[in-house]
Design a protein around this motif. Sequence first.
Motif, PDB file in Angstrom:
ATOM      1  N   ASP A   1      35.678  35.817 -16.243  1.00 49.18           N
ATOM      2  CA  ASP A   1      35.713  35.970 -14.778  1.00 49.18           C
ATOM      3  C   ASP A   1      34.341  36.332 -14.227  1.00 49.18           C
ATOM      4  O   ASP A   1      34.208  37.038 -13.226  1.00 49.18           O
ATOM      5  CB  ASP A   1      36.738  37.029 -14.343  1.00 49.18           C
TER       6      ASP A   1
ATOM      7  N   TYR B   1      33.178  41.473 -13.137  1.00 54.13           N
ATOM      8  CA  TYR B   1      33.682  40.631 -14.224  1.00 54.13           C
ATOM      9  C   TYR B   1      34.913  41.304 -14.823  1.00 54.13           C
ATOM     10  O   TYR B   1      35.308  42.410 -14.427  1.00 54.13           O
ATOM     11  CB  TYR B   1      32.603  40.435 -15.296  1.00 54.13           C
TER      12      TYR B   1
ATOM     13  N   GLY C   1      26.023  34.304 -13.475  1.00 55.46           N
ATOM     14  CA  GLY C   1      26.042  35.736 -13.740  1.00 55.46           C
ATOM     15  C   GLY C   1      25.828  36.032 -15.220  1.00 55.46           C
ATOM     16  O   GLY C   1      26.039  35.184 -16.087  1.00 55.46           O
TER      17      GLY C   1
ATOM     18  N   PRO D   1      30.657  34.900 -12.719  1.00 53.00           N
ATOM     19  CA  PRO D   1      30.099  33.680 -12.111  1.00 53.00           C
ATOM     20  C   PRO D   1      29.242  32.894 -13.102  1.00 53.00           C
ATOM     21  O   PRO D   1      28.689  33.462 -14.050  1.00 53.00           O
ATOM     22  CB  PRO D   1      29.253  34.223 -10.955  1.00 53.00           C
ATOM     23  N   GLU D   2      29.149  31.593 -12.869  1.00 55.60           N
ATOM     24  CA  GLU D   2      28.409  30.728 -13.798  1.00 55.60           C
ATOM     25  C   GLU D   2      26.981  31.208 -14.002  1.00 55.60           C
ATOM     26  O   GLU D   2      26.449  31.140 -15.122  1.00 55.60           O
ATOM     27  CB  GLU D   2      28.416  29.284 -13.293  1.00 55.60           C
TER      28      GLU D   2
ATOM     29  N   ASN E   1      29.488  33.909 -19.132  1.00 58.52           N
ATOM     30  CA  ASN E   1      30.934  33.838 -18.983  1.00 58.52           C
ATOM     31  C   ASN E   1      31.604  33.237 -20.222  1.00 58.52           C
ATOM     32  O   ASN E   1      31.096  32.292 -20.824  1.00 58.52           O
ATOM     33  CB  ASN E   1      31.276  32.978 -17.754  1.00 58.52           C
TER      34      ASN E   1
END
Length: 274
Positions: free
Chosen positions: A205, A249, A210, A207-208, A229
Amino acid sequence: MLKPETRYAINPATARTLDTDQLRDHFHVGDLFSEGEIRLVYSHYDRLILGSAVPAGGTLTLDSVASTGTATILERREMGVLNIGADGTIRVGGETHEVSNGEVLYIGKGAGPVEFGGAGRFYILSAPAHHSYPTRLIRQDDARRVEMGAGESANKRVILQFLHPEVCPSCQLSMGYTQFSEGSIWNTMPAHVHDRRMEAYLYFDLPEDGRVFHLMGEPSQTRHIVMANEEAVISPPWSIHAGAGTASYTFCWAMAGDNADFTDMDMIEMGDLR
């Protein structure tokens, strides 16, 4: 017969000498989820197996695994499976379980082959077992819920405990996940170790673009591993396991070892971290 990747145990003195790539080779687990495949990693820390099954609308069967030396993976093991994707199915012991996002299926020793189907993204954890407990689907409302932290310290979170003595009996596998409120990014701080059991984290969960900076190592010799992720990390019993993300996350935690008491932790004072 499925042949998992093997990760060997190393001692903390060796870990101090590793560079970034070597740390990742030993402890980071990437490329874990692949459509139409089962992927497994066999860790020599408490013999934990972690992996994934992504049936992508088809069917995948997990049965014989070379690393276990048994006819089927569950002959002398138990298993916990978390669905982090859309609705899917898990068929085991002649029964089909509909498993939605965020739900965990516990599968007891001796249950036989496990068949994955539907659109699920299944995270698999397995540890040696000495007793056979019933297979059970655990929904989010069934989990033990513990709220912790605060927004001002950027660690407001809820811990959902699934394989926990008060929820679902197991031999040695403990499992659940922690969800963070918006703006909260710190996990498992103040840090701790538990020499009686190892732990593994799956970060999802996120972000791409992140990242989570996962902290590991002896309290006096900390290191970090950058996690994206749906990547996992193996934490030895002698290591702290904490982290901070660039965004909120969720992470799935799982432990295997001598003690199933969730609160059995040796806390580390913040001033003792190096």
